[in-house]
Scaffold this active site. Structure first.
Site, PDB file in Angstrom:
ATOM      1  N   ASN A 149     -14.293   6.771  -1.088  1.00 34.30           N
ATOM      2  CA  ASN A 149     -13.712   8.109  -0.938  1.00 34.30           C
ATOM      3  C   ASN A 149     -13.631   8.827  -2.280  1.00 34.30           C
ATOM      4  O   ASN A 149     -13.969  10.011  -2.403  1.00 34.30           O
ATOM      5  CB  ASN A 149     -12.301   8.012  -0.352  1.00 34.30           C
ATOM      6  CG  ASN A 149     -12.262   7.449   1.052  1.00 34.30           C
ATOM      7  OD1 ASN A 149     -13.265   7.419   1.741  1.00 34.30           O
ATOM      8  ND2 ASN A 149     -11.094   6.988   1.460  1.00 34.30           N
ATOM      9  N   ASN A 202      -5.024  18.952  -7.410  1.00 31.55           N
ATOM     10  CA  ASN A 202      -3.998  19.270  -6.411  1.00 31.55           C
ATOM     11  C   ASN A 202      -4.569  20.170  -5.317  1.00 31.55           C
ATOM     12  O   ASN A 202      -4.346  19.939  -4.113  1.00 31.55           O
ATOM     13  CB  ASN A 202      -2.831  19.953  -7.127  1.00 31.55           C
ATOM     14  CG  ASN A 202      -1.574  20.040  -6.294  1.00 31.55           C
ATOM     15  OD1 ASN A 202      -1.264  19.144  -5.513  1.00 31.55           O
ATOM     16  ND2 ASN A 202      -0.830  21.127  -6.461  1.00 31.55           N
ATOM     17  N   VAL A 226     -15.768   0.461   6.497  1.00 33.59           N
ATOM     18  CA  VAL A 226     -16.059   1.190   7.721  1.00 33.59           C
ATOM     19  C   VAL A 226     -14.716   1.445   8.393  1.00 33.59           C
ATOM     20  O   VAL A 226     -13.996   0.506   8.749  1.00 33.59           O
ATOM     21  CB  VAL A 226     -16.981   0.383   8.654  1.00 33.59           C
ATOM     22  CG1 VAL A 226     -17.233   1.169   9.949  1.00 33.59           C
ATOM     23  CG2 VAL A 226     -18.299   0.068   7.967  1.00 33.59           C
ATOM     24  N   ASP A 227     -14.343   2.704   8.525  1.00 29.73           N
ATOM     25  CA  ASP A 227     -13.047   3.078   9.089  1.00 29.73           C
ATOM     26  C   ASP A 227     -13.153   3.211  10.607  1.00 29.73           C
ATOM     27  O   ASP A 227     -14.039   3.898  11.131  1.00 29.73           O
ATOM     28  CB  ASP A 227     -12.567   4.409   8.513  1.00 29.73           C
ATOM     29  CG  ASP A 227     -12.118   4.292   7.074  1.00 29.73           C
ATOM     30  OD1 ASP A 227     -11.971   3.165   6.580  1.00 29.73           O
ATOM     31  OD2 ASP A 227     -11.913   5.351   6.440  1.00 29.73           O
ATOM     32  N   GLY A 233       3.104  13.933  -2.132  1.00 27.27           N
ATOM     33  CA  GLY A 233       2.852  14.456  -0.795  1.00 27.27           C
ATOM     34  C   GLY A 233       3.139  15.943  -0.702  1.00 27.27           C
ATOM     35  O   GLY A 233       2.629  16.750  -1.484  1.00 27.27           O
ATOM     36  N   THR A 247      -5.364  11.259   5.598  1.00 30.58           N
ATOM     37  CA  THR A 247      -5.842   9.913   5.268  1.00 30.58           C
ATOM     38  C   THR A 247      -6.415   9.804   3.865  1.00 30.58           C
ATOM     39  O   THR A 247      -6.097   8.886   3.125  1.00 30.58           O
ATOM     40  CB  THR A 247      -6.901   9.446   6.284  1.00 30.58           C
ATOM     41  OG1 THR A 247      -6.327   9.475   7.596  1.00 30.58           O
ATOM     42  CG2 THR A 247      -7.379   8.042   5.972  1.00 30.58           C
ATOM     43  N   GLY A 299      -4.987  11.348  -1.173  1.00 30.17           N
ATOM     44  CA  GLY A 299      -4.792  10.733  -2.487  1.00 30.17           C
ATOM     45  C   GLY A 299      -6.104  10.417  -3.170  1.00 30.17           C
ATOM     46  O   GLY A 299      -6.252  10.595  -4.387  1.00 30.17           O
ATOM     47  N   ASP A 300      -7.072   9.963  -2.384  1.00 31.42           N
ATOM     48  CA  ASP A 300      -8.390   9.681  -2.949  1.00 31.42           C
ATOM     49  C   ASP A 300      -9.080  10.958  -3.399  1.00 31.42           C
ATOM     50  O   ASP A 300      -9.760  10.981  -4.433  1.00 31.42           O
ATOM     51  CB  ASP A 300      -9.266   8.958  -1.911  1.00 31.42           C
ATOM     52  CG  ASP A 300      -8.707   7.598  -1.542  1.00 31.42           C
ATOM     53  OD1 ASP A 300      -8.042   6.980  -2.387  1.00 31.42           O
ATOM     54  OD2 ASP A 300      -8.945   7.154  -0.406  1.00 31.42           O
TER      55      ASP A 300
END
Length: 325
Positions: free
Chosen positions: A45, A296, A15-16, A232, A266, A269-270
């Protein structure tokens, strides 16, 4: 793997708790910001990303008997995930996330139930693994459970993907040896090199390094498999063993970052990991470069919405953005 188009994701649900502020808070500072709560955890995610990218997806995790666990079950059902959740006496995992005006983030995780996921429970899901083309795991779960997931993938003839995140999580040469594909970001790549290749480099220097040098480092880290290094704003780099290029014409290449109106990085990447797993599962006949391009683009699109799991684009949304590409 003919007829096997599924993805199994073994990992965490959190839980974020998210605070948005002008700048990331330095030590000792108290800042004003806006608060929201949403679902996250690298495993969840990535599972949501794989499902929304079109793959039949099973998510294996551990949940507490609390509001967070109930939230996870409801959200999994809404996205048609096949949820395989071990019941834990520990609370469901949590994360505190700060996001600044440029979309950068800092995160603190309370593992909770995630730390109780056992190898035995993972092994008991072998029916899902046997039907999957790809198994994807990260390092927010116990290493023994992650190793079992990757071993199960190998035994079933599925592609084993290890996302070695977060960077400070423990790894071993034996764990890396179980991965067919490794997907670190800059910090994770640098940490793995220091730990397993006796090589130290500033993560911030990686994006500006020559591709040939990064390729050589990737070959030292995972000689037998493919490394997808996410950089990134500098895109990503793919490094294959020369003898196993997964249909690509070259054993090393870089893809530039896709343009995006960034709101929140956030879960980027996931998003990349889940989309890559889905693409590999759904289109095994295609060259790896096509899967990398899809992942990508999918990751870039995920940054245009706030949140982690909630920001994962649907395939309809993705196709609308990239129609004709």
């Amino acid at each position: 793997m003919a007829g096997r188009a599924g993805v199994v994701v073994v990992g965490s649900f959190n839980v974020d708790h998210v605070w948005r502020c002008a700048e990331l808070p330095p030590p000792g500072a108290t800042l004003a910001g806006d608060y929201a709560s949403s679902a996250g955890g690298k495993g969840f995610n990535q599972a949501i990303a794989a499902a929304r990218a079109g793959a039949r997806t099973t998510f294996v995790c551990a949940l507490g008997e609390d509001a967070g666990g109930r939230q996870a079950r409801a959200l999994a059902a809404a996205d048609h995930l096949d949820l395989r959740a071990a019941r834990s006496d520990a609370p469901t995992g949590t994360a505190g996330i700060f996001v600044d005006a440029r979309g950068r983030n800092s995160i603190v995780i309370g593992a909770g139930a995630n730390a109780t996921l056992s190898p035995g429970f993972v092994a008991a899901q072998d029916d899902a693994t046997a039907a999957a083309a790809v198994v994807l795991a990260q390092l927010e779960s116990p290493v023994a459970a992650v190793a079992q997931a990757l071993r199960g993938a190998r035994a079933a003839g599925a592609i084993a993907i290890l996302n070695p995140a977060p960077a400070n999580a423990p790894t071993s040469p034996g764990l890396l040896a179980l991965a067919d594909i490794l997907t670190p970001n800059e910090s994770e790549f640098a940490a793995l090199l220091a730990r397993h290749a006796d090589f130290r480099i500033d993560p911030a220097a990686l994006a500006g390094s020559e591709d040939a040098g990064l390729h050589a480092l990737a070959r030292r880290l995972l000689p037998h498999g493919t490394v997808v290094l996410t950089l990134g704003a500098s895109g990503l780099l793919v490094s294959h063993p020369p003898s196993a290029t997964r249909g690509d014409a070259r054993d090393c290449y870089r893809l530039a970052a896709e343009a995006a109106d960034v709101v929140d990085t956030t879960g980027a990447g996931d998003a990349c990991n889940g989309a890559l797993a889905a693409a590999l599962a759904l289109h095994p006949q295609r060259a790896f470069r096509e899967h990398a391009v899809f992942a990508n683009r999918y990751a870039a699109l995920s940054t245009e919405r706030a949140g982690a799991a909630a920001a994962m684009p649907s395939l309809t949304c993705f196709r609308a953005r990239h129609r004709g590409d």
